[in-house]
Design an enzyme around this catalytic site. Structure first.
Site, short mmCIF file in Angstrom:
data_model
loop_
_atom_site.label_atom_id
_atom_site.label_comp_id
_atom_site.label_asym_id
_atom_site.label_seq_id
_atom_site.Cartn_x
_atom_site.Cartn_y
_atom_site.Cartn_z
N TRP A 17 0.84 -1.20 0.00
CA TRP A 17 0.00 0.00 0.00
C TRP A 17 0.88 1.25 0.00
O TRP A 17 0.60 2.23 -0.70
CB TRP A 17 -0.96 0.01 1.19
CG TRP A 17 -1.98 -1.08 1.12
CD1 TRP A 17 -2.15 -2.10 2.01
CD2 TRP A 17 -3.00 -1.27 0.12
NE1 TRP A 17 -3.19 -2.91 1.61
CE2 TRP A 17 -3.72 -2.42 0.47
CE3 TRP A 17 -3.35 -0.56 -1.04
CZ2 TRP A 17 -4.80 -2.90 -0.30
CZ3 TRP A 17 -4.42 -1.04 -1.81
CH2 TRP A 17 -5.12 -2.19 -1.43
N ASP A 72 -1.03 6.67 6.73
CA ASP A 72 -2.15 5.79 6.35
C ASP A 72 -2.36 4.84 7.52
O ASP A 72 -1.50 4.01 7.82
CB ASP A 72 -1.76 5.03 5.07
CG ASP A 72 -2.84 4.04 4.62
OD1 ASP A 72 -3.85 3.86 5.34
OD2 ASP A 72 -2.65 3.43 3.54
N LYS A 105 -11.78 -1.60 7.47
CA LYS A 105 -10.96 -2.55 8.22
C LYS A 105 -11.39 -2.61 9.69
O LYS A 105 -11.60 -3.68 10.23
CB LYS A 105 -9.48 -2.17 8.12
CG LYS A 105 -8.99 -1.88 6.71
CD LYS A 105 -8.51 -3.13 5.98
CE LYS A 105 -8.44 -2.97 4.48
NZ LYS A 105 -7.41 -2.08 3.97
C1 LIG Z 1 -6.96 -1.66 2.56
C2 LIG Z 1 -5.89 -0.65 2.57
C3 LIG Z 1 -5.81 0.36 1.60
C4 LIG Z 1 -6.77 0.43 0.43
O1 LIG Z 1 -8.00 0.83 0.87
P1 LIG Z 1 -9.21 1.14 -0.13
O2 LIG Z 1 -10.20 1.74 0.81
O3 LIG Z 1 -9.64 -0.16 -0.70
O4 LIG Z 1 -8.75 2.10 -1.15
C5 LIG Z 1 -4.81 1.30 1.72
N1 LIG Z 1 -3.93 1.27 2.74
C6 LIG Z 1 -3.96 0.31 3.68
C7 LIG Z 1 -2.97 0.32 4.77
C8 LIG Z 1 -4.95 -0.67 3.63
O5 LIG Z 1 -4.98 -1.62 4.56
#
Ligand SMILES: *Cc1c(COP(=O)(O)O)cnc(C)c1O
Length: 364
Positions: free
Chosen positions: A106, A176, A200
């Site tokens: 990511w 993030d 998540k």
């Molecule tokens: C799941 C995830 C993403 C992507 O998320 P989306 O909402 O599907 O765009 C980005 N960064 C991390 C750390 C993730 O776990």
């Protein structure tokens, strides 16, 4: 048997389990929210009922994370992936430089997207070692004039996590936190911007929480599309246009649930206990291996393998039969991954460990 009893332990990395209390309350209110004659799915986002939902959600999130008044909370659509673009569009506007620490796929995607908007430097990456640890960086390695440093606080796919907030030597830090937000206490004041896709650990898929220090809002170029400028969302209290109403509602219910259950300190303790049990077991056997550096182990995503791809597949299939779903690793790396977010009860982890022991005995 009720639907409740038939529910599986769902180890999916996202979308993932929500607290059953929240789902049941939402179900009870689904047809006619608090007797107002409408469901949250149907009501106007400008109604007094929805305004209260939105205000409560923001207030409870602020309480949980002790978000200071000089930070703005925004609920934005487009997932964490849109933030890979919005962050550089809005913040790479001083020197036009940004430094990225790449500890997983990511993070790598975030850095690649940012390259479209300016001068990106990957200051450190653990990719040559298949992202099995968090790259350590000395503050002197950052470019002094970088507009920001970007990190991924919990690497969902590889199961690594920052043990503490890295020192950037004063350069604004962007994180993030998609797969760890609300799993532990965090000092928001150390960040210029935190973003997290909610699917998540917070709510159904469909939005991202952005927590942003006010000083950084309003730095986007004049030709930035209106929806992609944080200022638009900040100035309009996340209702410039129709927000993801139902998602905000469920997130708000999860915030209430977390407050009622002791807040983030209590969650963190519980998460340490759950993950601790699983890692202790992994450390006690040579049948399963976890490739992750001990000091960087994630509390949310526990990654392991048997070392035999066919056996891994058998594990995932038999676990599903035993009512434990989605234990497969990310499609990019295979193996197993148990995502044990806030809503995974301790009994789920206990059941998994019991299953792992049984599988080991049968397949050694
Ligand atoms: C799941 C995830 C993403 C992507 O998320 P989306 O909402 O599907 O765009 C980005 N960064 C991390 C750390 C993730 O776990």
């Amino acid at each position: 048997m009720t639907a409740y009893n038939k529910r599986a332990y769902n180890f999916s990395a996202g979308p993932s389990m929500l607290p059953i209390e929240v789902i049941e309350e939402a179900a009870a209110q689904l047809v006619n929210y608090k007797g107002c004659g409408e469901s949250v799915m149907e009501m106007s986002h400008r109604s007094k009922e929805f305004k209260a939902i939105l205000e409560d959600a923001e207030k409870n999130l602020r309480d949980l994370l002790s978000i200071p008044d000089d930070y703005t909370v925004m609920f934005i659509q487009g997932g964490a992936t849109l933030q890979f673009s919005m962050v550089p569009m809005n913040l790479m506007t001083g020197s036009g430089k940004a430094d990225y620490i790449v500890g997983g796929s990511w993070a790598k995607k975030a850095a690649k997207e940012a390259e479209k908007f300016g001068d990106v430097k990957v200051v450190a990456t653990s990719e040559p070692d298949t992202f099995t640890y968090i790259p350590k960086v000395d503050p002197s390695e950052f470019r002094k004039d970088a507009d920001y440093v970007h990190i991924t606080y919990n690497n969902t796919i590889y199961g690594t996590h920052y043990g503490s907030v890295p020192d950037t030597g004063g350069i604004p830090l962007v994180a993030d936190m998609s797969s760890c937000i609300l799993s532990e206490e965090i000092d928001v004041t150390k960040f210029a911007l935190i973003y997290a896709g909610v699917q998540k650990n917070v709510a159904p898929a469909g939005m991202t929480v952005v927590i942003m220090k006010n000083d950084f809002i309003g730095k986007a170029p004049a030709d930035t599309p209106v929806y992609l400028d944080y200022k638009t969302h900040g100035e309009n209290g996340s209702t410039y246009n129709t927000p993801p109403c139902f998602c905000i509602y469920i997130a708000g219910e999860v915030f209430k649930y977390l407050k009622k259950n002791g807040g983030l300190k209590a969650m963190e303790n519980k998460n340490r206990e759950k993950a601790g049990k699983l890692y202790d077991y992994l450390d006690s056997t040579d049948f399963y291996k976890t490739p992750v550096a001990k000091e960087d182990r994630s509390l949310m995503n526990v990654v392991f393998v048997t070392g035999d791809e066919e056996l891994d597949k058998k594990f995932v299939a038999e676990a599903k039969e035993a009512n434990m779903h989605n234990l497969n690793g990310h499609r990019s790396i295979g193996g197993m991954r148990a995502s044990i977010y806030n809503a995974m009860p301790e009994e789920g982890v206990d059941a998994l460990i019991e299953f792992m022991k049984k599988f080991e005995k049968e397949n050694r």
